[in-house]
Design a protein around this motif. Structure first.
Motif, mmCIF file in Angstrom:
data_model
loop_
_atom_site.group_PDB
_atom_site.id
_atom_site.type_symbol
_atom_site.label_atom_id
_atom_site.label_comp_id
_atom_site.label_asym_id
_atom_site.label_seq_id
_atom_site.Cartn_x
_atom_site.Cartn_y
_atom_site.Cartn_z
ATOM 1 N N ARG A 52 0.837 -1.195 0.000
ATOM 2 C CA ARG A 52 0.000 0.000 0.000
ATOM 3 C C ARG A 52 0.873 1.246 0.000
ATOM 4 N NH1 ARG A 52 -5.374 0.580 2.759
ATOM 5 N NH2 ARG A 52 -5.643 2.666 3.557
ATOM 6 N N ASN A 142 -6.331 -7.225 2.229
ATOM 7 C CA ASN A 142 -6.107 -7.664 0.849
ATOM 8 C C ASN A 142 -4.913 -6.913 0.282
ATOM 9 O OD1 ASN A 142 -8.488 -5.565 1.118
ATOM 10 N ND2 ASN A 142 -7.331 -5.021 -0.734
ATOM 11 N N SER A 148 -11.781 -6.502 -1.349
ATOM 12 C CA SER A 148 -11.648 -6.757 0.089
ATOM 13 C C SER A 148 -12.143 -8.158 0.451
ATOM 14 C CB SER A 148 -12.458 -5.717 0.881
ATOM 15 O OG SER A 148 -11.889 -4.441 0.758
HETATM 16 MG MG MG Z 1 -9.103 -1.435 1.390
#
Ligand code: MG
Ligand code: TXA
Length: 324
Positions: A52, A142, A148
């Motif tokens: 991320r 995820n 998700s």
């Molecule tokens: Mg998310």
């Protein structure tokens, strides 16, 4: 490793979080990938495991309202009566963006002066939060930008090799991520629609603004993390109105209601999310269906549409992001 969320496993999970490790756990919306929110290096692990970007802030989870001042600086909140009114929804699938306490790790909030907070309504999440002496930061469990997870097996399939413990609490009741509402502005701004509807929020605090990003997928993101493409399987997703019937034979259809057998036969594969177009059932089953069809060997996934009222706004938001 997936473990049933027994009292002992929840205690073990809290101990792992206290040591700076990650634990995946169920909430009523989707499964979260948790870390001690006050431990900057544990929070950094979440970003690594998910892939991320550091610019996308996390949601902090609390067991109860009385803990809010551990993470939020309510002295800087304008029109605090809105918070009091919205607290009636907690515990529940509502996340509020509030002024952050200065000492909160910057990693957690992507350098912002604000923090997103939610009190989940799931017995396992509640028990875990009560077992911990710190709040839990948790995005959906995820890889970044994928759909998700709504059950423990979804987490295991993608992140199982990277995390030690996945607490299994069965399927998530809601199946879509929480509603996110920013109280940094007046009127309040809806950043992500979810099971708590605009109508429900407005009945408590009066008119709110709905982010232009939600109404029109083609505009620029107004807040960090509000990316156009998100919640997305690898197989391309199209709305039924966009594709020609010639391609139905090598496509999968996600239908919102039961079809006749002749209608079903036009597609390579069909998943009916609900018999009669019930929005709660559609939301509950949607992400599981997207995952299943992503491994279904079809060249495209065709989806139904619904009217954008109540939960319908959240369903259409996720489908537009999967489609982008
Ligand atoms: Mg998310
Ligand atoms: O249902 C949910 O909300 C789940 C469960 C696990 O609680 N969590 C979840 O987290 O969906 P995540 O990371 O997938 O989405 C968090 C989003 C960010 O992408 C961003 O859009 C928003 O929350 N957010 C977080 N902090 C924010 C802030 N300070 N200002 C604006 N938006 C923020």
């Amino acid at each position: 490793m997936i473990r049933p969320a027994s009292v002992e496993q929840i205690r073990e999970a809290a101990a792992q979080l206290a040591r700076g490790e990650l634990v995946a756990f169920p909430t009523e919306t989707v499964y979260g990938l948790g870390a001690n929110a006050l431990d900057a290096s544990a929070v950094r692990k979440i970003f690594e495991v998910k892939g991320r970007p550091a610019t996308d802030p996390l949601i902090v989870h609390l067991a109860q309202f009385s803990e809010l001042e551990k993470v939020a600086d309510l002295s800087r909140l304008e029109a605090p009566e809105r918070l009091q009114a919205l607290a009636a929804i907690w515990p529940g699938p509502l996340t509020l963006v509030l002024p952050a306490r200065e000492e909160l790790p910057l990693e957690l909030r992507a350098g912002l002066p604000s923090v997103a907070v939610r009190i989940p309504n799931h017995p396992v999440a509640q028990a875990l939060l009560r077992e911990c002496t710190f709040p839990i930061a948790a995005p959906s469990a995820n890889p970044f930008s994928y759909v998700s997870p709504t059950c423990a097996e979804h987490v295991e399939a993608q992140l199982g090799a990277k995390i030690d413990l996945i607490l299994d609490g069965g399927e998530c009741a809601v199946g879509l991520e929480s509603t996110i509402l920013s109280l940094l502005e007046s009127p309040a701004l809806l950043l992500r629609p979810g099971a708590i509807s605009v109508e429900q929020i407005e009945s408590l605090i009066g008119p709110i603004k709905v982010s232009s990003k939600i109404v029109s997928a083609s505009q620029a993101a107004p807040a960090p993390g509000m990316l156009k493409k998100h919640y997305s399987p690898r197989t391309p997703v199209y709305f039924k109105t966009e594709v020609s019937a010639d391609s139905f034979g090598h496509s999968a259809l996600i239908s919102f209601s039961e079809l006749s057998s002749s209608e079903r036969d036009r597609f390579a594969k069909v998943i009916e999310l609900s018999q009669k177009g019930d929005l709660n059932e559609i939301a509950h089953n949607l992400f599981k269906a997207l995952r299943e069809l992503d491994h279904g060997g079809v060249s495209q996934i065709i989806v139904d549409q619904c009217s954008e009222h109540g939960l319908g706004l959240a369903i259409m938001d996720r489908l537009r992001k999967a489609h982008a």
